[in-house]
Design an enzyme around this catalytic site. Structure first.
Site, short mmCIF file in Angstrom:
data_model
loop_
_atom_site.label_atom_id
_atom_site.label_comp_id
_atom_site.label_asym_id
_atom_site.label_seq_id
_atom_site.Cartn_x
_atom_site.Cartn_y
_atom_site.Cartn_z
CG ASN A 87 -6.02 11.11 -4.36
OD1 ASN A 87 -5.38 11.45 -5.36
ND2 ASN A 87 -6.49 9.89 -4.21
CG ASP A 146 -4.77 9.65 -11.51
OD1 ASP A 146 -5.19 8.92 -10.58
OD2 ASP A 146 -5.53 10.20 -12.34
CG ASP A 203 -2.34 -0.28 0.91
OD1 ASP A 203 -2.60 -0.75 -0.21
OD2 ASP A 203 -3.20 -0.07 1.77
CD GLU A 214 -5.25 3.46 -1.30
OE1 GLU A 214 -5.61 3.66 -0.14
OE2 GLU A 214 -6.03 3.55 -2.28
#
Length: 259
Positions: A141, A150, A133, A176
């Site tokens: 974000n 992204d 992760d 993710e």
């Protein structure tokens, strides 16, 4: 993950040799048929001798004038068909590639990754599953926007891709979360591979905005098993290790205690 080599394309051009060959064959056939007609049909020998050379001349010119354009037209049709078949094969190959590749990161998608892991295990390959992760991805974000998120995912996948070795596999499982499979016989080897991936992520350069450099880290859970274990069980144990890594402060590798 390696890219497929580009397909070699044959040169698209008309064959002069083939055109000459067909023309010569057409002239020979025309001469043969004409000669048979002249000497087999019940004609007066005087007429036969008188019209022989003009007839044979026509039998040469007509096939010459017909065979060349017909051969060229047929060859152009063949070349168009070959080009269409190549384009169709390229489209099929691209569709097949897209069915396996995550469009954002360029690595294996979930289905393709799990399919390849299953195939290795069916073949009797022992190994460990790694659940990986990006730490604090939601914060990226929220703070810099989804485009930056992204970009972080692409950089993260690139770092993992460059760090895998041998028959190791990586894939994006969703969001993710990434997965890796390390063929090995002992958990120490799996642990070393996980640390190699974690350090590769630490070294990645991520600039969410011009002039801003943000450190990216990864938490990794590792679980080993034999081909007799189900893949879902292997992933469940790796997930437990991942949660432990996050609870312990992130940016670390945790190996499942039962492995």
């Amino acid at each position: 993950m390696r890219n497929d080599p580009p397909r070699e394309k044959s040169p698209e051009r008309l064959s002069f040799t083939r055109t000459v060959f067909v023309t010569v064959v057409a002239i020979i056939v025309s001469w043969t048929v004409t000669s048979i007609c002249l000497f087999v049909l019940p004609l007066d020998p005087a007429y036969t001798e008188q019209f022989a050379w003009p007839t044979l001349t026509i039998a040469t010119i007509v096939p010459f004038l017909v065979a060349i354009p017909v051969t060229i037209v047929l060859q152009r049709g063949r070349l168009k068909l070959e080009r269409a078949m190549r384009e169709l094969a390229d489209v099929h190959a691209e569709l097949e590639r897209r069915s396996r590749i995550d469009p954002l990161t360029g690595i294996l998608n979930r289905d393709a990754f799990l399919k390849q892991v299953n195939q290795l295990r069916v073949e009797g390959t022992n190994g460990a599953m790694l659940m990986i992760d990006i730490d604090h991805f939601k914060m990226i974000n929220d703070q810099y926007g989804h485009m930056a998120g992204d970009e972080a995912l692409r950089g993260f996948a690139g770092a993992l891709s460059q760090a895998v070795q041998g028959r190791e596999l990586i894939g994006r499982l969703g969001g993710e979360e990434f997965g890796a499979f390390v063929p090995c016989e002992d958990m120490e080897t799996a642990h070393q591979a996980a640390e190699r991936l974690r350090l590769a992520v630490n070294r990645m350069i991520f600039t969410p905005r011009p002039g801003i450099l943000r450190r990216v880290t990864a938490s990794i859970g590792v679980a080993g098993g034999t081909p007799a274990d189900t893949l879902s069980e292997l992933m469940r144990r790796a997930d437990l290790s991942l949660y432990e890594a996050k609870a312990a402060g992130r940016d670390r590798v945790i190996v499942h205690a039962a492995a």
